[in-house]
Scaffold this motif. Structure first.
Motif, PDB file in Angstrom:
ATOM      1  N   GLU A   1       0.832  -1.208   0.000  1.00 22.54           N
ATOM      2  CA  GLU A   1       0.000   0.000   0.000  1.00 22.54           C
ATOM      3  C   GLU A   1       0.865   1.255   0.000  1.00 22.54           C
ATOM      4  N   MET A   2       1.948   1.243   0.754  1.00 23.72           N
ATOM      5  CA  MET A   2       2.855   2.392   0.766  1.00 23.72           C
ATOM      6  C   MET A   2       3.481   2.614  -0.607  1.00 23.72           C
ATOM      7  N   ASN A   3       3.799   1.508  -1.274  1.00 22.43           N
ATOM      8  CA  ASN A   3       4.484   1.622  -2.560  1.00 22.43           C
ATOM      9  C   ASN A   3       3.564   2.097  -3.683  1.00 22.43           C
ATOM     10  N   LYS A   4       2.261   2.109  -3.448  1.00 18.29           N
ATOM     11  CA  LYS A   4       1.357   2.692  -4.440  1.00 18.29           C
ATOM     12  C   LYS A   4       1.669   4.170  -4.640  1.00 18.29           C
ATOM     13  N   LYS A   5       2.118   4.813  -3.572  1.00 17.29           N
ATOM     14  CA  LYS A   5       2.490   6.220  -3.670  1.00 17.29           C
ATOM     15  C   LYS A   5       3.944   6.392  -4.081  1.00 17.29           C
ATOM     16  N   LEU A   6       4.802   5.514  -3.564  1.00 16.59           N
ATOM     17  CA  LEU A   6       6.227   5.656  -3.831  1.00 16.59           C
ATOM     18  C   LEU A   6       6.601   5.243  -5.247  1.00 16.59           C
ATOM     19  N   GLN A   7       5.884   4.236  -5.773  1.00 18.84           N
ATOM     20  CA  GLN A   7       6.132   3.739  -7.139  1.00 18.84           C
ATOM     21  C   GLN A   7       7.583   3.279  -7.320  1.00 18.84           C
ATOM     22  N   LEU A   8       8.064   2.505  -6.348  1.00 18.99           N
ATOM     23  CA  LEU A   8       9.424   1.970  -6.419  1.00 18.99           C
ATOM     24  C   LEU A   8       9.429   0.604  -7.098  1.00 18.99           C
ATOM     25  N   GLU A   9      10.570   0.240  -7.640  1.00 21.49           N
ATOM     26  CA  GLU A   9      10.750  -1.083  -8.221  1.00 21.49           C
ATOM     27  C   GLU A   9      11.064  -2.053  -7.084  1.00 21.49           C
ATOM     28  N   MET A  10      10.057  -2.827  -6.671  1.00 23.79           N
ATOM     29  CA  MET A  10      10.209  -3.758  -5.546  1.00 23.79           C
ATOM     30  C   MET A  10       9.637  -5.118  -5.948  1.00 23.79           C
ATOM     31  N   PRO A  11      10.321  -5.830  -6.838  1.00 22.73           N
ATOM     32  CA  PRO A  11       9.759  -7.060  -7.410  1.00 22.73           C
ATOM     33  C   PRO A  11       9.520  -8.179  -6.407  1.00 22.73           C
ATOM     34  N   ILE A  12      10.383  -8.313  -5.396  1.00 17.87           N
ATOM     35  CA  ILE A  12      10.200  -9.400  -4.424  1.00 17.87           C
ATOM     36  C   ILE A  12       8.968  -9.141  -3.568  1.00 17.87           C
ATOM     37  N   THR A  13       8.849  -7.918  -3.083  1.00 19.32           N
ATOM     38  CA  THR A  13       7.683  -7.550  -2.270  1.00 19.32           C
ATOM     39  C   THR A  13       6.399  -7.736  -3.057  1.00 19.32           C
ATOM     40  N   GLU A  14       6.384  -7.273  -4.279  1.00 15.96           N
ATOM     41  CA  GLU A  14       5.164  -7.372  -5.081  1.00 15.96           C
ATOM     42  C   GLU A  14       4.836  -8.823  -5.427  1.00 15.96           C
ATOM     43  N   ALA A  15       5.861  -9.653  -5.641  1.00 14.70           N
ATOM     44  CA  ALA A  15       5.623 -11.076  -5.918  1.00 14.70           C
ATOM     45  C   ALA A  15       4.979 -11.757  -4.712  1.00 14.70           C
ATOM     46  N   VAL A  16       5.507 -11.484  -3.525  1.00  9.08           N
ATOM     47  CA  VAL A  16       4.945 -12.077  -2.310  1.00  9.08           C
ATOM     48  C   VAL A  16       3.517 -11.592  -2.091  1.00  9.08           C
ATOM     49  N   TYR A  17       3.270 -10.312  -2.340  1.00  3.89           N
ATOM     50  CA  TYR A  17       1.916  -9.772  -2.186  1.00  3.89           C
ATOM     51  C   TYR A  17       0.938 -10.488  -3.116  1.00  3.89           C
ATOM     52  N   ARG A  18       1.317 -10.650  -4.370  1.00  2.00           N
ATOM     53  CA  ARG A  18       0.408 -11.287  -5.328  1.00  2.00           C
ATOM     54  C   ARG A  18       0.130 -12.749  -4.963  1.00  2.00           C
TER      55      ARG A  18
ATOM     56  N   LEU B   1       0.199 -14.073  -1.854  1.00  2.00           N
ATOM     57  CA  LEU B   1      -0.583 -14.187  -0.618  1.00  2.00           C
ATOM     58  C   LEU B   1      -1.958 -13.544  -0.703  1.00  2.00           C
ATOM     59  N   TYR B   2      -2.077 -12.436  -1.433  1.00  3.01           N
ATOM     60  CA  TYR B   2      -3.322 -11.675  -1.416  1.00  3.01           C
ATOM     61  C   TYR B   2      -4.122 -11.759  -2.714  1.00  3.01           C
ATOM     62  N   GLU B   3      -3.458 -12.064  -3.795  1.00  4.00           N
ATOM     63  CA  GLU B   3      -4.174 -12.173  -5.061  1.00  4.00           C
ATOM     64  C   GLU B   3      -4.264 -13.618  -5.547  1.00  4.00           C
ATOM     65  N   LYS B   4      -3.694 -14.521  -4.720  1.00  3.89           N
ATOM     66  CA  LYS B   4      -3.775 -15.969  -4.985  1.00  3.89           C
ATOM     67  C   LYS B   4      -3.155 -16.371  -6.328  1.00  3.89           C
ATOM     68  N   VAL B   5      -2.139 -15.654  -6.745  1.00  9.37           N
ATOM     69  CA  VAL B   5      -1.390 -16.050  -7.935  1.00  9.37           C
ATOM     70  C   VAL B   5      -0.568 -17.295  -7.592  1.00  9.37           C
ATOM     71  N   SER B   6      -0.437 -18.219  -8.520  1.00 13.42           N
ATOM     72  CA  SER B   6       0.336 -19.435  -8.285  1.00 13.42           C
ATOM     73  C   SER B   6       1.774 -19.102  -7.893  1.00 13.42           C
ATOM     74  N   PRO B   7       2.264 -19.642  -6.761  1.00 16.90           N
ATOM     75  CA  PRO B   7       3.660 -19.382  -6.384  1.00 16.90           C
ATOM     76  C   PRO B   7       4.647 -19.785  -7.476  1.00 16.90           C
ATOM     77  N   ALA B   8       4.397 -20.916  -8.135  1.00 17.90           N
ATOM     78  CA  ALA B   8       5.315 -21.368  -9.180  1.00 17.90           C
ATOM     79  C   ALA B   8       5.383 -20.364 -10.332  1.00 17.90           C
ATOM     80  N   VAL B   9       4.239 -19.850 -10.731  1.00 15.15           N
ATOM     81  CA  VAL B   9       4.192 -18.874 -11.820  1.00 15.15           C
ATOM     82  C   VAL B   9       4.859 -17.568 -11.403  1.00 15.15           C
ATOM     83  N   GLU B  10       4.550 -17.097 -10.202  1.00 13.03           N
ATOM     84  CA  GLU B  10       5.085 -15.808  -9.745  1.00 13.03           C
ATOM     85  C   GLU B  10       6.599 -15.849  -9.586  1.00 13.03           C
TER      86      GLU B  10
END
Length: 329
Positions: free
Chosen positions: A292-309, A311-320
């Motif tokens: 949520e903080m990074n929505k404003k910061l718009q930083l490149e944070m691929p690991i954080t965003e992968a974990v978020y997707r 856990l919260y968006e139910k994306v397949s861990p293998a795919v992510e």
């Protein structure tokens, strides 16, 4: 004689009570469950966490009366999960902590508010930053129980307060050092739990040590990017309060965030993993706050965003993770 109140009945609270009481510090220990208090009074150990540690009740005073525990103590250690801190402190007036020094042993953020524990205490209870400290590792409660050599960093805007608290903790197997980068320590502790989740997910998927080393190396860059955007002050992230805490959480068998991530990687749902662990993985809540903080910061944070997707968006861990690994160097 110094008197400390420890708020929380989990493994880290139990380890801190062990350290303090063995240093002959008087400890008022608040636990939510009356049965746990009675068990401690009768059998001198915590029935739920690190039950092999026996306490000397000359120095340890377990109770369920939060106000009483706090009243006579100079130092108040908060050792409950960040998601439940507000609920635990609801009975207290906003002037309760006047003239006291609060020490956060919590490595998470207040969910939905997306703020650090120290910010929450200042906003809700008017506790100035000069009367707050935070505890950083690398240090797992289970190794404290085994009296393995451990190192702690106490962060505070007031280095004298940090040094005073260090003196309460130091013993033959614990070395404690003061540091004035309180916000950097807190944010790094939040981020390292997210990275540990990623490491656990990858382990559960069958990735090896080689890949995990690359993951952690890239994670240091991500943490540095985030910290620089939040507060661009000089800091050496190779220190034990930063890199050391990250490494032990990412690699250790005692890391609940790594364990939680490992279960997700092996195919558990979030709810089933939480139920089976019966402990809180702070990274689960933290990743939503950082997202949520990074929505404003718009930083490149691929690991954080992968974990978020995952856990919260139910994306397949293998795919992510397949997508994530292509971004690593």
């Amino acid at each position: 004689m110094e008197r400390v109140a420890v708020i929380g009945g989990g493994s880290w609270a139990t380890a801190l009570v062990k350290i303090l009481s063995e240093n002959k510090v008087q400890v008022n220990w608040w636990l939510r469950n009356p049965e746990d208090v009675q068990h401690l009074l009768h059998y001198q150990h915590n029935p739920r966490y690190i039950s092999g540690v026996t306490f000397d009740l000359t120095y340890v005073h377990p109770a369920t009366d939060l106000i009483h525990c706090i009243k006579e103590a100079k130092w108040i250690i908060l050792a409950v999960p960040a998601a439940f801190l507000h609920t635990a402190l609801v009975p207290l007036a906003n002037c309760t902590f006047e003239d006291k020094i609060l020490v956060s042993a919590i490595k998470g953020m207040i969910p939905h508010q997306n703020i650090l524990v120290t910010d929450y205490l200042e906003q809700t209870f008017n506790v100035p930053s000069t009367h707050q400290c935070v505890i950083a590792g690398p240090c797992h409660a289970e190794e404290v129980a085994l009296e393995k050599q451990s190192y702690l960093t106490i962060g505070s805007c007031d280095l004298e307060h940090a040094e005073q608290f260090c003196r309460l903790l130091r013993n033959r197997y614990v070395k404690a050092s003061p540091l004035d980068d309180i916000e950097g320590i807190e944010y790094c502790a939040v981020m390292k739990n997210i990275i540990a989740l990623a490491c656990g997910i990858c382990h559960g998927l069958g990735y090896g040590d080689n890949f995990q080393a690359v993951l952690v190396s890239n994670a240091m860059h991500e943490i540095n990017t985030f910290l620089h955007a939040i507060m661009p002050v000089p800091r050496d992230l190779s220190g034990s309060a930063y890199l050391g805490d990250l490494l032990v959480t990412a690699y250790s068998q005692f890391s609940r965030n790594r364990t939680f991530g490992n279960m997700i990687g092996r195919g558990y749902t979030v709810k089933s993993a939480q139920f089976e662990m019966n402990m809180v993985a702070e990274g689960y809540y933290a990743v939503e706050s950082i997202h949520e903080m990074n929505k404003k910061l718009q930083l490149e944070m691929p690991i954080t965003e992968a974990v978020y997707r995952i856990l919260y968006e139910k994306v397949s861990p293998a795919v992510e993770i397949q997508i994530l690994k292509e971004k690593f160097k």
